[in-house]
Each structure stands twice: as structure tokens, then as C-alpha cells.
Enzyme design. Structure first.
Site, mmCIF file in Angstrom:
data_model
loop_
_atom_site.group_PDB
_atom_site.id
_atom_site.type_symbol
_atom_site.label_atom_id
_atom_site.label_comp_id
_atom_site.label_asym_id
_atom_site.label_seq_id
_atom_site.Cartn_x
_atom_site.Cartn_y
_atom_site.Cartn_z
ATOM 1 N N ASP A 1 0.832 -1.212 0.000
ATOM 2 C CA ASP A 1 0.000 0.000 0.000
ATOM 3 C C ASP A 1 0.868 1.264 0.000
ATOM 4 O O ASP A 1 0.455 2.328 0.433
ATOM 5 C CB ASP A 1 -0.943 -0.013 1.207
ATOM 6 N N HIS B 1 22.240 9.178 -17.967
ATOM 7 C CA HIS B 1 21.262 9.341 -16.881
ATOM 8 C C HIS B 1 21.521 8.322 -15.768
ATOM 9 O O HIS B 1 20.609 7.653 -15.286
ATOM 10 C CB HIS B 1 19.828 9.238 -17.429
ATOM 11 N N ASP C 1 24.881 16.069 -11.892
ATOM 12 C CA ASP C 1 23.797 16.684 -12.666
ATOM 13 C C ASP C 1 22.563 16.639 -11.784
ATOM 14 O O ASP C 1 22.018 15.555 -11.533
ATOM 15 C CB ASP C 1 23.599 15.875 -13.966
ATOM 16 N N ASP D 1 18.395 22.647 -13.726
ATOM 17 C CA ASP D 1 19.038 21.466 -14.325
ATOM 18 C C ASP D 1 20.495 21.855 -14.576
ATOM 19 O O ASP D 1 20.823 22.422 -15.614
ATOM 20 C CB ASP D 1 18.311 21.114 -15.633
ATOM 21 N N HIS E 1 24.395 13.427 -27.316
ATOM 22 C CA HIS E 1 23.107 14.058 -26.960
ATOM 23 C C HIS E 1 23.052 15.469 -27.516
ATOM 24 O O HIS E 1 24.044 16.004 -28.019
ATOM 25 C CB HIS E 1 22.892 14.040 -25.437
ATOM 26 N N HIS F 1 17.777 21.838 -24.168
ATOM 27 C CA HIS F 1 16.349 21.510 -24.172
ATOM 28 C C HIS F 1 15.632 22.597 -23.396
ATOM 29 O O HIS F 1 16.238 23.312 -22.588
ATOM 30 C CB HIS F 1 16.104 20.111 -23.570
ATOM 31 N N HIS G 1 12.832 18.318 -18.895
ATOM 32 C CA HIS G 1 12.813 18.410 -20.358
ATOM 33 C C HIS G 1 11.439 18.986 -20.672
ATOM 34 O O HIS G 1 10.468 18.256 -20.846
ATOM 35 C CB HIS G 1 13.008 17.032 -21.007
ATOM 36 N N GLU H 1 24.267 22.429 -22.554
ATOM 37 C CA GLU H 1 24.949 21.329 -21.858
ATOM 38 C C GLU H 1 25.720 20.370 -22.766
ATOM 39 O O GLU H 1 25.417 19.182 -22.833
ATOM 40 C CB GLU H 1 23.921 20.520 -21.066
ATOM 41 N N TYR I 1 32.246 12.053 -23.677
ATOM 42 C CA TYR I 1 32.210 10.834 -22.873
ATOM 43 C C TYR I 1 33.079 9.773 -23.532
ATOM 44 O O TYR I 1 32.771 9.309 -24.632
ATOM 45 C CB TYR I 1 30.763 10.341 -22.742
ATOM 46 N N ARG J 1 30.505 16.847 -18.548
ATOM 47 C CA ARG J 1 29.379 17.654 -19.059
ATOM 48 C C ARG J 1 29.351 18.931 -18.234
ATOM 49 O O ARG J 1 29.617 18.902 -17.024
ATOM 50 C CB ARG J 1 28.056 16.882 -18.922
ATOM 51 N N GLU K 1 26.678 22.134 -17.672
ATOM 52 C CA GLU K 1 25.291 22.502 -18.010
ATOM 53 C C GLU K 1 24.839 23.710 -17.209
ATOM 54 O O GLU K 1 24.914 23.715 -15.974
ATOM 55 C CB GLU K 1 24.369 21.315 -17.702
HETATM 56 N N1 GLY Z 1 19.382 16.129 -16.232
HETATM 57 C C1 GLY Z 1 19.023 15.656 -17.498
HETATM 58 C C2 GLY Z 1 19.502 16.524 -18.557
HETATM 59 O O1 GLY Z 1 20.462 17.227 -18.367
HETATM 60 O O2 GLY Z 1 18.946 16.624 -19.601
HETATM 61 MN MN MN Z 2 19.564 19.069 -19.176
HETATM 62 MN MN MN Z 3 21.062 17.858 -16.480
#
Ligand code: GLY
Ligand code: MN
Ligand code: MN
Length: 436
Positions: free
Chosen positions: A32, A238, A255, A266, A345, A349, A356, A380, A384, A402, A404
Site C-alpha cells: 500500500d 542518466h 547533474d 538542471d 546528446h 532543451h 525536459h 549542456e 564521454y 558535461r 550545463e
Molecule cells: N538532467 C538531465 C539533462 O540534463 O537533460
Molecule cells: Mn539538461
Molecule cells: Mn542535467
């Protein structure tokens, strides 16, 4: 803009018809126990209503007025003792702008009357099979009821999501204030994490330090699960396991974003756990930082929203040649997307209530949409190099970087909302060492 103004704006965009917007369903974890509930951003955007088992119904009366009904969980003393307070029917009218509210259990019996005078229905199908089936049954009963008038078998069905996204993509003053606050809290927590992360700690311990700062500064939840990725884990975009023990030689890619008033930051920073970048780590970091700065410069009103990615691709490609990963002329390498195995990537975004966030990237003819003041987005780029990647020089293997930031498009250019957290090499190293 108030919720009611947003709803009016949406209904004016959609035109005559009935809007149905169900709340996200709760999701069972086990027995539950449910996963933490977070209402759908569309419902929060249009009504602020945060509880499950709810549904908004609205229709336009004129360009300036509309009617809004909320179907909600009714007050129930016994259930509230176990599960928490309910807003209830009265609360929905008093605090959430409903003209009328009803128990959710009455929705299906009231829907035929609500739909009877409508020829269009704004509702997204395909999210909940049970909901779709019940809706089709209502259509059948309406067709039966009206058969002497030879009506259409069902109202014209229109998905309201694109129209809602068009509104959500431009942030108003209150939304910008929430984004600024989320970014400020997140930036301070990232800086704190840089200071406390030490060799020998597990990734989740850095996560705990970061999220303690989120909570203590007023963010009740994260906008998404924190990615605390040390060493080769940084090559999993991710990654959320966050279990590895870190060593002095590792980079740590963090991140994470705090959510404030339903808007999220983000932010990503990558730093040396031991306080100093190795020569190879530094070389990779420099390329990503240069790509990020080049991409940032492209964020201006009137520029196409793919301009940052194109700039980042150019700098990354040139950098991959300098790092000895690619050979050839940067222009030809760009054209063949040779960078893709290591920069897989996009560069940005939309950002808002969802990490996102909703909003189109292309118009109906496939052309990139242009930046407009009030849009919020991330920048970002990353590189890698997986530890098993035989195609890259040995010293680069196991390095993932990365960087961002969160941006708001302004009338004259952009504002970086996350600039409080260092990203220049010297500043990053100083921050890491300042916690020793
Ligand atoms: N944290 C996911 C991205 O940077 O898109
Ligand atoms: Mn992002
Ligand atoms: Mn991110």
C-alpha cells in the site's frame, strides 16, 4: 498570470469545445506504498491543483470568460487519517478557482450532460486505457441519445497538448522568479557538493550533502533524480545508481536540480574529486567548456534554437581532433557527424515545470523555431570516453565531462541563471580544495 488567466488564454486558442484534463495517476511502489506523487505539469499550470484522482473540465463562454469545474477526491475523515489531508470539493472552489467542484466518483455520470452541447472535445487519449474505454462508452451513449438528429458518432477529438505547450514555452514573471530561485538554490548546493566531496566517499554521500542543501534552502523536491557519476559512470548519461566509492583520481559529474514552486533547475558540473584535474582530464574539460561558451553565445532572440548545438558541434569536433580522437578536416568531420560516438546528446532543451520541458523545437515545416524572450533552456555539451573504448587514446578512457547551465532568453540576449556555481578550471579547483 493567474491560473484562471492561463486557462482563458488556452481556451481562446482552442476555441469552442470541452477541455478535459485528468490528473496523473498514482503509481504503486509495493503493497500500500505509493511513489511520491507529483501532479502533471499541465494540470498544475492551469489550476495549481496538486492532488491525485482529480480532473479539470473547462469551456469558454466568451473571449473573457469561461467555466471551470474540478472533480476531486472528496473529504473523508477515515481516509485522511491514513493518507493525509484532502483539498476536497469545498477547497477546490475556495482555493483552486473552480466555479463548481464535485467528487471524482461523479465524473462519468456527469460527463454526458457536459458533452451534450459540444461538438469538440479537447482531450489527450492514449495515456490511460481505462479512461479511453470509458470515454468511448460515453460517446456511444450520446450517439444513442441523439440518434434522431443524426449526429456524428462522437465529438471531434482534438489533443490540447500542443496548445498548452505553446503557452508553457514562454515563461511569465512568476515562472521566471521560480526558475531563478530553483537555479540559485541548486547552484549553492552544487558549490557545497564540490567542497564536501572527498576521495573515499560514496557517490550517494555527495548526493546527501547536495540534497540537504536543496531542502534546507526551501526546495521540497528534486526536479529529477540526481546523477552523481564518478569515474567511468559519467559516461552513462542518466546514471542514478549513485553507489560507487570515489577515488582521488576520479572526476565527478554531478547533474542535479532543485524544484521550487513546481519549476526545476538542471545544472551539471564536473570536477576532480582529489582537487586537481589530471592533464588528460583538463584537456577534455577545456574542450567542453569552450563548446559550452560558444553555444551560450548563440542564445539570443531571433536566432534559431538549433544554433547552440551547431556551435557546440563545431568546437567539439575541433577539440576531438586536438585530443587525437579524430583525424581529418573539421568541416568534413562535422558533415559526417563524426563526433557522435562521444557527444551523443543534444546541447539544449527547454526548461520549466518539467526538466525536459514541453515546447516545439521545429515548426510545422520542420524549421527550427527561433528564440523568443521568456523562453528558458539549458546549454549542456559533453564528451564521454568510455573505459572500454579502444578508439580513443588510452589516457582519455574513463573520462566523462558535461557542463550545463540554465538560461533565460531576454529581449537583448540571455541571462545565465546558474552562474553562481564555478566552471572555470581554476575556480573549480579552488572550490574543491576550499573544503579540505
Ligand atoms: N538532467 C538531465 C539533462 O540534463 O537533460
Ligand atoms: Mn539538461
Ligand atoms: Mn542535467
Amino acid at each position: 498570470m493567474s491560473h484562471s488567466d492561463r486557462l482563458q488564454k488556452l481556451l481562446n486558442k482552442l476555441g469552442d469545445g470541452l477541455l478535459l484534463l485528468p490528473a496523473t495517476k498514482e503509481s504503486l511502489r509495493n503493497g500500500d506504498v505509493h511513489h511520491e506523487y507529483r501532479a502533471s505539469s499541465d494540470l498544475l499550470y492551469l489550476s495549481g491543483f496538486p492532488q491525485p484522482e482529480a480532473l479539470l473540465v473547462a469551456w469558454r463562454l466568451s473571449n473573457k470568460t469561461h467555466r471551470c469545474l474540478l472533480f476531486v477526491q472528496p473529504s473523508n475523515r477515515e481516509r485522511e487519517i491514513w493518507e493525509g489531508r484532502r483539498i476536497g470539493v469545498r477547497g477546490a472552489v475556495r482555493d483552486y478557482g473552480a466555479d463548481e467542484a464535485y467528487p471524482i466518483t461523479e465524473f462519468w455520470q456527469r460527463l454526458p450532460d457536459l458533452l451534450a452541447a459540444q461538438t469538440r472535445l479537447f482531450c489527450t487519449l492514449g495515456c490511460d486505457e481505462d479512461f479511453d474505454q470509458r470515454l468511448f462508452r460515453v460517446f456511444r451513449s450520446l450517439a444513442q441519445r441523439n440518434r434522431r438528429r443524426a449526429p456524428a458518432a462522437h465529438p471531434e477529438l482534438i489533443d490540447p497538448k500542443p496548445a498548452i505547450a505553446e503557452l508553457r514555452i514562454i515563461k511569465d514573471a512568476a515562472e521566471i522568479a521560480a526558475l531563478e530561485s530553483a537555479a540559485r538554490i541548486s547552484a549553492a548546493a552544487h558549490l557545497h557538493a564540490m567542497q564536501v566531496a572527498k576521495p573515499g566517499m560514496n557517490e550517494y554521500q555527495v548526493q546527501a550533502a547536495l540534497e540537504e542543501r536543496f531542502r534546507s534552502q526551501g526546495s521540497v523536491r528534486n526536479g529529477y533524480p540526481s546523477i552523481v557519476a564518478s569515474g567511468n559512470n559519467a559516461c552513462i548519461l542518466h546514471y542514478t545508481e549513485n553507489r560507487r566509492k570515489m577515488s582521488a583520481k576520479d572526476l565527478l559529474l554531478l547533474d542535479a536540480g532543485a524544484e521550487v514552486d513546481h519549476y526545476t533547475a538542471d545544472i551539471t558540473r564536473t570536477w576532480p574529486v582529489g582537487g586537481q584535474f589530471s592533464p588528460a582530464q583538463r584537456a577534455v574539460y577545456r574542450v567542453v567548456l569552450a563548446a559550452q561558451k560558444a553555444a551560450l553565445r548563440m542564445v539570443q532572440p531571433g536566432k534559431p534554437c538549433n544554433a547552440p548545438h551547431r556551435s557546440a558541434q563545431r568546437v567539439i569536433t575541433k577539440g576531438l581532433v586536438e585530443l587525437g580522437v579524430l583525424k581529418g578536416k573539421p568541416q568534413a568531420l562535422m558533415a559526417s557527424h563524426a563526433y557522435k560516438p562521444w557527444f551523443m546528446h543534444g546541447t539544449s532543451h527547454w526548461l520549466g515545470m518539467d526538466v525536459h520541458d514541453v515546447g516545439a523545437y521545429e515548426d510545422e515545416r520542420g524549421r527550427p523555431v527561433n528564440f523568443r524572450p521568456g523562453m528558458a533552456l539549458t546549454i549542456e555539451p559533453g564528451l564521454y570516453f568510455d573505459a572500454r573504448d579502444q578508439a580513443v587514446p588510452k589516457e582519455l578512457r574513463g573520462i566523462g565531462v558535461r557542463i550545463e547551465d540554465d538560461l533565460l532568453v531576454t529581449r537583448t540576449g540571455h541571462r545565465v541563471l546558474s552562474s553562481d556555481v564555478p566552471k572555470e578550471i581554476r575556480e573549480v579547483e579552488a572550490a574543491c580544495l576550499s573544503g579540505s
